[in-house]
Design a protein around this motif. Sequence first.
Motif, short mmCIF file in Angstrom:
data_model
loop_
_atom_site.label_atom_id
_atom_site.label_comp_id
_atom_site.label_asym_id
_atom_site.label_seq_id
_atom_site.Cartn_x
_atom_site.Cartn_y
_atom_site.Cartn_z
N VAL A 66 38.22 43.92 53.89
CA VAL A 66 39.36 43.04 53.61
C VAL A 66 40.07 42.76 54.93
N ASP A 67 40.10 41.51 55.31
CA ASP A 67 40.65 41.14 56.61
C ASP A 67 41.58 39.94 56.45
N PHE A 68 42.79 40.07 56.98
CA PHE A 68 43.76 38.99 56.89
C PHE A 68 43.88 38.21 58.20
N GLY A 69 42.93 38.42 59.10
CA GLY A 69 42.92 37.64 60.34
C GLY A 69 44.05 38.00 61.28
N TRP A 70 44.52 36.99 62.00
CA TRP A 70 45.57 37.19 63.00
C TRP A 70 46.85 37.78 62.41
N PHE A 71 47.10 37.49 61.15
CA PHE A 71 48.38 37.87 60.54
C PHE A 71 48.25 39.12 59.67
N ASP A 72 47.23 39.92 59.94
CA ASP A 72 46.99 41.13 59.17
C ASP A 72 48.21 42.06 59.20
N ILE A 73 48.84 42.15 60.35
CA ILE A 73 49.97 43.07 60.53
C ILE A 73 51.17 42.67 59.66
N LEU A 74 51.24 41.40 59.26
CA LEU A 74 52.31 40.93 58.38
C LEU A 74 51.85 40.86 56.93
N ALA A 75 50.60 40.46 56.72
CA ALA A 75 50.10 40.26 55.36
C ALA A 75 50.10 41.56 54.56
N ARG A 76 49.68 42.65 55.16
CA ARG A 76 49.59 43.91 54.41
C ARG A 76 50.96 44.42 53.94
N PRO A 77 51.98 44.48 54.82
CA PRO A 77 53.29 44.93 54.31
C PRO A 77 53.89 43.96 53.29
N LEU A 78 53.61 42.66 53.44
CA LEU A 78 54.11 41.70 52.46
C LEU A 78 53.46 41.93 51.09
N LEU A 79 52.15 42.23 51.09
CA LEU A 79 51.47 42.54 49.83
C LEU A 79 52.01 43.84 49.22
N THR A 80 52.29 44.80 50.09
CA THR A 80 52.87 46.06 49.60
C THR A 80 54.22 45.81 48.94
N ALA A 81 55.04 44.99 49.58
CA ALA A 81 56.35 44.65 49.02
C ALA A 81 56.20 43.89 47.71
N LEU A 82 55.23 42.98 47.66
CA LEU A 82 55.00 42.19 46.45
C LEU A 82 54.59 43.09 45.29
N ASN A 83 53.70 44.05 45.56
CA ASN A 83 53.26 44.97 44.52
C ASN A 83 54.40 45.89 44.07
N PHE A 84 55.26 46.25 45.02
CA PHE A 84 56.43 47.08 44.67
C PHE A 84 57.33 46.33 43.68
N LEU A 85 57.60 45.06 43.97
CA LEU A 85 58.45 44.26 43.08
C LEU A 85 57.76 44.04 41.73
N TYR A 86 56.44 43.84 41.78
CA TYR A 86 55.70 43.64 40.53
C TYR A 86 55.81 44.86 39.62
N GLY A 87 55.90 46.03 40.22
CA GLY A 87 56.02 47.25 39.43
C GLY A 87 57.27 47.26 38.57
N TYR A 88 58.27 46.45 38.92
CA TYR A 88 59.51 46.39 38.15
C TYR A 88 59.55 45.18 37.20
N VAL A 89 59.04 44.04 37.67
CA VAL A 89 59.18 42.82 36.86
C VAL A 89 57.92 42.46 36.09
N HIS A 90 56.76 43.03 36.49
CA HIS A 90 55.49 42.83 35.77
C HIS A 90 55.10 41.36 35.67
#
Length: 538
Positions: A319-343
């Motif tokens: 799984v590779d997010f290219g040049w923006f990997d360093i931003l994409a992964r924490p953003l996905l982590t944050a998105l999944n964190f929020l999803y855990g509350y709002v589903h």
Amino acid sequence: MDNKRLLLAVSLSMLVLFAWQFFFAPEQPVQQPAEKAQVARKAAPMSDGEAPAAATSQDFVPTEGRTVTVDTPLYTAKFNSQGGVLESFVLKHYKETIQPDSPNVDIVGDQSVVKGPMGIILTRKGSEVHTWLKGQWAFEGSDLNIETGKQALVFSGQVGDFRLERRLTFDAATYLIEEDLTVTNQGATGVEASVSFTAAAKAMSSEKDSYNPTRIAWYNDAGREEVKDREDIAKGEATAGDLLQWAAIHSNYFMFAIVPGENNAVMYSGVQNDIFRLAVEEPTTLQSNVSKTVKASYFVGPCERAMLKTMPGNLKTVVDFGWFDILARPLLTALNFLYGYVHNYGIAIILLTLGIKIVFWPLSQKSYESMERMKKLQPMITKLREKYGDDKQKLQQETMTLYKTYKVNPAGGCVPMLVQIPVFFGLYKALMAGIELRHAPFIQHLPFTDWVWLADLSAKDPLYITPIVMGATMVLQQLMTPSTGDKMQRYMMLAMPVVFTIMFLNFASGLVVYWLMNNLLSIGQQWLMIAKNKKKEA
């Protein structure tokens, strides 16, 4: 240079950067035919670390071929007992489409079976190739139903002078399949040979899908590389060696990967009639009347990042997010964190957008303040243009003097926007490659109708409502932005929403929701700024 011109340059630069990165970016360098030969020469025979074992003297008795099923909580796999070739690999938790009656995803596909997914190719140096098709095979086990732990299937074969035993071990908790291939040379002399472990799969995405192409990727001492262009793959340009850790056929969401047991393996691949093929070849020496075990592993399943972190061969790098990997992964982590509350990933995207806006609020505020100060200088700049219109150098000097006198930075309105551009691209990559968003619904139907609307955030808006509304918000933003006296610049700025709307028509609806929400928040912030300035003036 005035603020509007800078804003125009930034916007156009963003558009060009986006188009280049996601449509015209060059492929990662791949080895050319001359290099392929060099890789093959570098692949030295693996050492004979195993102890000699006398070959069995009893006659081999083949059995009639049949389908052998392995059922786990994650998938149902079917093998042909004639060589242990994979006939299908159906994922239990992933559907082909969002339709209720959609079949589950089969990584292999009916048409791929003839290419021998998880087949074995044994090649005697300087001689013919012995494959799973040319041998006789026997299987004495039964179907497996694995609820927990690990279990194995064993396929035995006789190919020429070689006795083969394939032991495939399955884990109920993962998509990993481990293979121990024991080869016994029953000939009178030792031979130099190679064993190839194979993969074959149907295309995992449409050939026209530039956002989610089926590709060949690998990881070796040069890092991660991939080839997306099908013509290049068909020409055999996706080839690698040099401490190969893994090789895979994969899309944004699914993969069929091979992890060699030794680091001197070589990978070859191809594509024909929408079927992708892959072979990982390990050289070996087979002594007379000696059994030798060659190892490899397969990962057939979804690109679930959490599971891939625990897999061998550095498979997490698939799984590779290219040049923006360093931003994409924490953003996905944050998105999944929020999803855990709002589903609901749509609501999670809106909340994430709000959070990003709060973080960048001070920068945006400075941008709006700078634009307001520039607005007040426009009458003076217009007079300078009238006075020094024919002397560009003098006009530039006087304009800069004016900026210094009133302590206005012409780039002040653009720099904050530049800072936010990488975040946009990082979120783009996260939403396009995160398997969480695949078939994730936001609003299943258009309110008060039966029309399917935002039922899949990884796909485009089927009704094109969100990109059109997004374009309208961009127009409103332009109308609220202080304008210059240059009519051409003003017309070009008003054309930007049209360009972006057309570009966003086929984007993942999750990304459009983010951009639309960001625009609405920006309009609100800009309105507050305008109201504040009017209050000051009053």
